[in-house]
Design a protein around this motif. Structure first.
Motif, PDB file in Angstrom:
ATOM      1  N   THR A  22     -43.609  30.199 -53.366  1.00 53.64           N
ATOM      2  CA  THR A  22     -44.048  29.477 -52.176  1.00 53.64           C
ATOM      3  C   THR A  22     -43.593  28.026 -52.184  1.00 53.64           C
ATOM      4  O   THR A  22     -43.489  27.400 -51.143  1.00 53.64           O
ATOM      5  CB  THR A  22     -45.586  29.510 -52.042  1.00 53.64           C
ATOM      6  OG1 THR A  22     -46.151  28.935 -53.221  1.00 53.64           O
ATOM      7  CG2 THR A  22     -46.079  30.927 -51.859  1.00 53.64           C
ATOM      8  N   ARG A  23     -43.306  27.483 -53.385  1.00 58.67           N
ATOM      9  CA  ARG A  23     -42.931  26.079 -53.475  1.00 58.67           C
ATOM     10  C   ARG A  23     -41.884  25.901 -54.547  1.00 58.67           C
ATOM     11  O   ARG A  23     -41.999  26.464 -55.639  1.00 58.67           O
ATOM     12  CB  ARG A  23     -44.175  25.257 -53.846  1.00 58.67           C
ATOM     13  CG  ARG A  23     -44.149  23.827 -53.341  1.00 58.67           C
ATOM     14  CD  ARG A  23     -45.531  23.208 -53.449  1.00 58.67           C
ATOM     15  NE  ARG A  23     -45.931  22.961 -54.814  1.00 58.67           N
ATOM     16  CZ  ARG A  23     -45.606  21.863 -55.497  1.00 58.67           C
ATOM     17  NH1 ARG A  23     -44.879  20.926 -54.957  1.00 58.67           N
ATOM     18  NH2 ARG A  23     -46.023  21.701 -56.729  1.00 58.67           N
ATOM     19  N   THR A  78     -40.342  12.117 -46.288  1.00 57.33           N
ATOM     20  CA  THR A  78     -40.993  13.384 -45.928  1.00 57.33           C
ATOM     21  C   THR A  78     -40.414  13.895 -44.618  1.00 57.33           C
ATOM     22  O   THR A  78     -40.204  13.110 -43.686  1.00 57.33           O
ATOM     23  CB  THR A  78     -42.515  13.199 -45.796  1.00 57.33           C
ATOM     24  OG1 THR A  78     -43.022  12.666 -47.030  1.00 57.33           O
ATOM     25  CG2 THR A  78     -43.215  14.520 -45.511  1.00 57.33           C
ATOM     26  N   ASP A  81     -41.942  17.702 -40.260  1.00 56.20           N
ATOM     27  CA  ASP A  81     -42.944  18.771 -40.238  1.00 56.20           C
ATOM     28  C   ASP A  81     -43.816  18.752 -41.491  1.00 56.20           C
ATOM     29  O   ASP A  81     -44.791  19.483 -41.583  1.00 56.20           O
ATOM     30  CB  ASP A  81     -42.254  20.134 -40.114  1.00 56.20           C
ATOM     31  CG  ASP A  81     -41.320  20.370 -41.289  1.00 56.20           C
ATOM     32  OD1 ASP A  81     -41.804  20.766 -42.365  1.00 56.20           O
ATOM     33  OD2 ASP A  81     -40.106  20.140 -41.149  1.00 56.20           O
ATOM     34  N   SER A  83     -43.029  19.713 -44.611  1.00 57.70           N
ATOM     35  CA  SER A  83     -42.801  20.769 -45.613  1.00 57.70           C
ATOM     36  C   SER A  83     -41.959  20.305 -46.809  1.00 57.70           C
ATOM     37  O   SER A  83     -41.968  20.942 -47.855  1.00 57.70           O
ATOM     38  CB  SER A  83     -42.137  21.982 -44.953  1.00 57.70           C
ATOM     39  OG  SER A  83     -40.836  21.646 -44.501  1.00 57.70           O
ATOM     40  N   VAL A 104     -40.233  21.201 -52.055  1.00 59.81           N
ATOM     41  CA  VAL A 104     -40.085  22.013 -50.852  1.00 59.81           C
ATOM     42  C   VAL A 104     -41.177  23.079 -50.809  1.00 59.81           C
ATOM     43  O   VAL A 104     -41.283  23.904 -51.720  1.00 59.81           O
ATOM     44  CB  VAL A 104     -38.699  22.709 -50.807  1.00 59.81           C
ATOM     45  CG1 VAL A 104     -38.558  23.542 -49.541  1.00 59.81           C
ATOM     46  CG2 VAL A 104     -37.572  21.695 -50.929  1.00 59.81           C
ATOM     47  N   SER A 105     -41.988  23.042 -49.764  1.00 57.42           N
ATOM     48  CA  SER A 105     -42.975  24.091 -49.539  1.00 57.42           C
ATOM     49  C   SER A 105     -42.291  25.171 -48.701  1.00 57.42           C
ATOM     50  O   SER A 105     -42.226  25.081 -47.478  1.00 57.42           O
ATOM     51  CB  SER A 105     -44.199  23.521 -48.805  1.00 57.42           C
ATOM     52  OG  SER A 105     -45.036  24.569 -48.395  1.00 57.42           O
ATOM     53  N   THR A 108     -43.958  26.731 -45.658  1.00 59.91           N
ATOM     54  CA  THR A 108     -44.197  25.989 -44.420  1.00 59.91           C
ATOM     55  C   THR A 108     -42.930  25.373 -43.821  1.00 59.91           C
ATOM     56  O   THR A 108     -43.022  24.633 -42.844  1.00 59.91           O
ATOM     57  CB  THR A 108     -45.252  24.880 -44.628  1.00 59.91           C
ATOM     58  OG1 THR A 108     -44.805  23.993 -45.659  1.00 59.91           O
ATOM     59  CG2 THR A 108     -46.590  25.474 -45.044  1.00 59.91           C
ATOM     60  N   VAL A 109     -41.763  25.688 -44.389  1.00 53.10           N
ATOM     61  CA  VAL A 109     -40.516  25.243 -43.753  1.00 53.10           C
ATOM     62  C   VAL A 109     -40.459  25.899 -42.370  1.00 53.10           C
ATOM     63  O   VAL A 109     -40.657  27.106 -42.254  1.00 53.10           O
ATOM     64  CB  VAL A 109     -39.279  25.643 -44.596  1.00 53.10           C
ATOM     65  CG1 VAL A 109     -37.988  25.397 -43.829  1.00 53.10           C
ATOM     66  CG2 VAL A 109     -39.259  24.858 -45.911  1.00 53.10           C
TER      67      VAL A 109
END
Length: 198
Positions: A22-23, A78, A81, A83, A104-105, A108-109
């Motif tokens: 996820t990240r 940042t 958005d 992410s 990088v998430s 949530t990209v």
């Protein structure tokens, strides 16, 4: 220890990480090359050792059509958005471990972003002959374990490099080690070279 990538190699980040990812964190590390073998030219260009090298990592977000959507770099830490986050500018390369990191998430990209291109530029204008032990690596954001590492230590007269692309393919995130050298103090000068990789 993660996989050591060769130029042009593509991997599935999730497979290498052994499951749901996820990240991720893109880490960039480098040292100033030890001078002393510079002779007359080294003296002329201040090759007295201990020279500061300011490499800058950037993350460029592109959509399906290859249009630039957003950029994370030292002037915007940042993404709009939220992410992707750059932990801050390192202007010397001193110290062990990663000198700059971009978090990088993946979860949530934004859906319209297809690829993330990571570049490195020498903002102070020196070429990579002044840089030693340069690498980029991808870490699993859940436990900071290294998924993949790519050695950037190709010393030469370039001042920038397109390091890697992280992209969506068949609902999974993959990584392409690009390693293409270029010129420019900031990412925008690399745009003509980035386009063919999208």
């Amino acid at each position: 220890m993660g996989i050591s990538l060769q130029k042009g190699q593509k991997i599935s980040l999730e497979k290498e990480a052994g499951g749901g990812l996820t990240r991720v964190i893109m880490g960039l590390g480098w040292d100033a090359a030890q001078s002393g073998k510079g002779g007359l030219l080294g003296g002329l260009f201040g090759g007295g050792g201990g020279e500061s090298i300011d490499l800058d990592a950037s993350c460029l977000l592109f959509d399906e059509a290859g249009e630039l959507v957003d950029v994370v770099w030292f002037r915007q830490l940042t993404s709009r958005d939220g992410s992707i986050h750059h932990t801050g500018d390192n202007r010397t390369g001193e110290g062990a471990g990663d000198d700059e990191q971009i978090q990088v998430s993946l979860a949530t990209v934004p859906a319209n972003v297809k690829s993330l291109v990571f570049t490195v530029n020498n903002y102070t204008g020196q070429d990579f002959s002044k840089v030693a032990n340069a690498y980029c690596r991808i870490l699993n954001g859940a436990d900071n374990s290294e998924i993949a590492r790519y050695d950037l230590s190709c010393q030469g007269s370039h001042s920038a490099m397109i390091m890697a692309k992280v992209y969506r393919h068949n609902n999974e995130w993959k990584m392409h080690a690009i390693g293409e050298v270029g010129q420019g103090r900031t990412f925008d000068q690399l745009m003509p070279q980035i386009k063919p990789h999208l």
